[in-house]
Design an enzyme around this catalytic site. Structure first.
Site, PDB file in Angstrom:
ATOM      1  N   GLU A  26      -0.278 -25.106 -27.630  1.00  0.00           N
ATOM      2  CA  GLU A  26      -1.021 -26.245 -27.062  1.00  0.00           C
ATOM      3  C   GLU A  26      -0.791 -26.304 -25.556  1.00  0.00           C
ATOM      4  OE1 GLU A  26      -1.233 -29.994 -29.215  1.00  0.00           O
ATOM      5  OE2 GLU A  26      -0.635 -31.025 -27.374  1.00  0.00           O
ATOM      6  N   GLY A 117      -6.691 -41.206 -30.886  1.00  0.00           N
ATOM      7  CA  GLY A 117      -6.155 -41.486 -29.551  1.00  0.00           C
ATOM      8  C   GLY A 117      -5.286 -42.729 -29.605  1.00  0.00           C
ATOM      9  N   LYS A 172      -8.762 -38.679 -44.134  1.00  0.00           N
ATOM     10  CA  LYS A 172      -9.184 -37.832 -43.004  1.00  0.00           C
ATOM     11  C   LYS A 172      -9.572 -36.431 -43.506  1.00  0.00           C
ATOM     12  CE  LYS A 172      -6.043 -37.451 -39.650  1.00  0.00           C
ATOM     13  NZ  LYS A 172      -5.378 -37.892 -38.409  1.00  0.00           N
TER      14      LYS A 172
HETATM   15  P1  FAD Z   1      -5.535 -41.796 -37.163  1.00  0.00           P
HETATM   16  O1  FAD Z   1      -5.611 -40.581 -38.062  1.00  0.00           O
HETATM   17  O2  FAD Z   1      -6.731 -42.628 -37.053  1.00  0.00           O
HETATM   18  O3  FAD Z   1      -4.237 -42.582 -37.514  1.00  0.00           O
HETATM   19  C1  FAD Z   1      -3.770 -43.642 -36.695  1.00  0.00           C
HETATM   20  C2  FAD Z   1      -3.202 -44.761 -37.572  1.00  0.00           C
HETATM   21  O4  FAD Z   1      -4.262 -45.357 -38.338  1.00  0.00           O
HETATM   22  C3  FAD Z   1      -2.176 -44.284 -38.591  1.00  0.00           C
HETATM   23  O5  FAD Z   1      -1.193 -45.279 -38.702  1.00  0.00           O
HETATM   24  C4  FAD Z   1      -2.964 -44.146 -39.879  1.00  0.00           C
HETATM   25  O6  FAD Z   1      -2.140 -44.346 -41.021  1.00  0.00           O
HETATM   26  C5  FAD Z   1      -4.004 -45.259 -39.736  1.00  0.00           C
HETATM   27  N1  FAD Z   1      -5.288 -44.879 -40.384  1.00  0.00           N
HETATM   28  C6  FAD Z   1      -5.910 -43.668 -40.271  1.00  0.00           C
HETATM   29  N2  FAD Z   1      -7.050 -43.665 -40.980  1.00  0.00           N
HETATM   30  C7  FAD Z   1      -7.150 -44.890 -41.567  1.00  0.00           C
HETATM   31  C8  FAD Z   1      -8.109 -45.490 -42.439  1.00  0.00           C
HETATM   32  N3  FAD Z   1      -9.210 -44.817 -42.810  1.00  0.00           N
HETATM   33  N4  FAD Z   1      -7.877 -46.777 -42.837  1.00  0.00           N
HETATM   34  C9  FAD Z   1      -6.778 -47.463 -42.430  1.00  0.00           C
HETATM   35  N5  FAD Z   1      -5.836 -46.945 -41.612  1.00  0.00           N
HETATM   36  C10 FAD Z   1      -6.018 -45.673 -41.174  1.00  0.00           C
HETATM   37  N6  FAD Z   1      -3.755 -38.091 -27.932  1.00  0.00           N
HETATM   38  C11 FAD Z   1      -4.606 -37.973 -26.872  1.00  0.00           C
HETATM   39  O7  FAD Z   1      -4.972 -38.972 -26.222  1.00  0.00           O
HETATM   40  N7  FAD Z   1      -5.096 -36.737 -26.496  1.00  0.00           N
HETATM   41  C12 FAD Z   1      -4.766 -35.604 -27.180  1.00  0.00           C
HETATM   42  O8  FAD Z   1      -5.222 -34.516 -26.830  1.00  0.00           O
HETATM   43  C13 FAD Z   1      -3.860 -35.708 -28.287  1.00  0.00           C
HETATM   44  N8  FAD Z   1      -3.501 -34.606 -29.003  1.00  0.00           N
HETATM   45  C14 FAD Z   1      -2.683 -34.741 -30.106  1.00  0.00           C
HETATM   46  C15 FAD Z   1      -2.377 -33.597 -30.875  1.00  0.00           C
HETATM   47  C16 FAD Z   1      -1.568 -33.690 -31.996  1.00  0.00           C
HETATM   48  C17 FAD Z   1      -1.260 -32.449 -32.798  1.00  0.00           C
HETATM   49  C18 FAD Z   1      -1.030 -34.965 -32.371  1.00  0.00           C
HETATM   50  C19 FAD Z   1      -0.122 -35.072 -33.569  1.00  0.00           C
HETATM   51  C20 FAD Z   1      -1.325 -36.097 -31.626  1.00  0.00           C
HETATM   52  C21 FAD Z   1      -2.169 -36.005 -30.499  1.00  0.00           C
HETATM   53  N9  FAD Z   1      -2.511 -37.127 -29.725  1.00  0.00           N
HETATM   54  C22 FAD Z   1      -3.371 -37.003 -28.641  1.00  0.00           C
HETATM   55  C23 FAD Z   1      -1.951 -38.452 -30.037  1.00  0.00           C
HETATM   56  C24 FAD Z   1      -2.839 -39.246 -31.015  1.00  0.00           C
HETATM   57  O9  FAD Z   1      -4.080 -39.530 -30.400  1.00  0.00           O
HETATM   58  C25 FAD Z   1      -2.104 -40.541 -31.363  1.00  0.00           C
HETATM   59  O10 FAD Z   1      -0.963 -40.263 -32.149  1.00  0.00           O
HETATM   60  C26 FAD Z   1      -2.916 -41.654 -31.992  1.00  0.00           C
HETATM   61  O11 FAD Z   1      -2.123 -42.843 -32.004  1.00  0.00           O
HETATM   62  C27 FAD Z   1      -3.365 -41.410 -33.425  1.00  0.00           C
HETATM   63  O12 FAD Z   1      -4.351 -40.486 -33.507  1.00  0.00           O
HETATM   64  P2  FAD Z   1      -4.767 -39.908 -34.951  1.00  0.00           P
HETATM   65  O13 FAD Z   1      -5.939 -39.056 -34.747  1.00  0.00           O
HETATM   66  O14 FAD Z   1      -3.611 -39.361 -35.660  1.00  0.00           O
HETATM   67  O15 FAD Z   1      -5.218 -41.297 -35.643  1.00  0.00           O
END
Ligand code: FAD
Length: 294
Positions: A26, A117, A172
């Site tokens: 990354e 995010g 997801k």
């Molecule tokens: P989600 O999958 O939406 O999860 C977030 C929260 O919501 C969790 O607590 C989950 O349990 C809950 N949730 C999810 N889906 C549902 C649903 N359908 N109903 C109810 N609750 C739900 N951030 C950046 O800004 N830029 C980047 O490039 C970036 N790259 C990353 C790369 C990796 C490998 C990782 C692990 C993280 C990265 N992040 C990045 C950080 C990430 O954006 C944050 O951790 C953010 O808070 C959550 O994103 P997510 O896509 O995991 O969210």
């Protein structure tokens, strides 16, 4: 070591092989104050290490998405290594996401990491997407991309508990995430327990382990405050002992990461996603340390 893309597109999903661990990297775009070209030397060196693919982060709050596209394009089209562009949705409308996806397509980028995010206090969220699963579904509907999702071995900080976090992760995957990349962790057992929870929940896609070599003192403090990863006693002892000796800390951090990777490969994980911090020296030492095991 796995062979790399030369010339034509390779489907990332085909790179995951039974009994083989894939190594991916990354990188992040340079700060707004630096020209994009400032990162090209780093990218070239990283790509010469022959990772399966390189993923490129998206600025928090959806900022600098053009740079994500430009860098992912450079990696794929100039250095001939498959790339993944990260994309976040919490601060974007559907049409902004569509625009970003269109530029990815125009640049031959076929893989995206669909993320919610982080919710930043001084930037109120947009309402088109609530979760990464909504974005995933949207991208799947548009079509033309392989979609990855993020996962959290030690549970996402916003989640109620580990069970609801896994249930949400399953949503997801059901929405279209074809492989998962994990948050960094320092305790492999937490990752193995997470894999078991995924198995129980019927999550059967490849899951890559996120490994971050900690090579300086500033990074340790940032890690603890930002992602809440638990710090095993062995890790803390090393960090405490060498925190004021930069070279020793760097070597110890690299050795710790290699040790984690050897254990993960031995246990047959699908992939290791190395958070390179744009540091080719560290990435090279780790790659050299494990290349005969891959
Ligand atoms: P989600 O999958 O939406 O999860 C977030 C929260 O919501 C969790 O607590 C989950 O349990 C809950 N949730 C999810 N889906 C549902 C649903 N359908 N109903 C109810 N609750 C739900 N951030 C950046 O800004 N830029 C980047 O490039 C970036 N790259 C990353 C790369 C990796 C490998 C990782 C692990 C993280 C990265 N992040 C990045 C950080 C990430 O954006 C944050 O951790 C953010 O808070 C959550 O994103 P997510 O896509 O995991 O969210």
């Amino acid at each position: 070591m796995q062979s790399n893309l030369v010339g034509d597109t390779v489907n990332i999903l085909d790179m995951y092989k039974k009994d083989k661990t894939l190594l991916s990297f990354e990188v992040f775009p340079p700060k707004k104050t630096s020209p994009i070209e400032s990162v090209y030397g780093v990218l070239e060196e990283l790509c010469s290490l022959n990772p399966a693919y390189v993923s490129v982060t998206y600025g928090a709050g959806g900022t600098a998405s053009d740079n994500t596209c430009a860098i992912a394009s450079k990696i794929k089209n100039d250095y001939k290594v498959e790339s993944i562009a990260h994309i976040t949705c919490v601060n974007s409308t559907k049409s902004q996401v569509e625009n970003a996806l269109n530029s990815f397509k125009e640049h031959n980028i076929e893989n995206v990491l669909a993320l919610r995010g982080d919710i930043v206090p001084d930037l109120p969220p947009q309402t088109d997407f609530k979760h990464a699963s909504d974005l995933t579904e949207f991208i799947k509907k548009i079509g033309g991309f392989h979609i990855a999702g993020a996962c959290y071995p030690e549970v996402h900080p916003d989640a109620e508990d580990d069970i609801s976090d896994i249930i949400n992760l399953k949503k997801k995957v059901d929405a279209g995430a074809q492989f998962l990349i994990s948050q960094l962790f320092f305790d492999n057992d937490s990752f193995y327990k997470f894999l078991k929870r995924c198995q129980l929940a019927g999550i059967n896609v490849p899951i890559e382990a996120g490994i971050m070599p900690v090579v300086n003192k500033k990074q340790i403090q940032r890690m603890v405050s930002l992602c809440g990863a638990s710090l095993p006693a062995k890790f803390s002892r090393i960090m405490n002992r060498y925190e004021n000796n930069p070279e020793a800390l760097r070597d110890a951090g690299i050795a710790y990461a290699i040790d984690q990777c050897v254990d993960l490969i031995t246990n047959g994980v699908s992939g290791i996603h190395l958070y390179t911090m744009n540091n080719p020296y560290v990435a090279r030492r780790i790659t050299d340390g494990i290349s005969n095991l891959l």
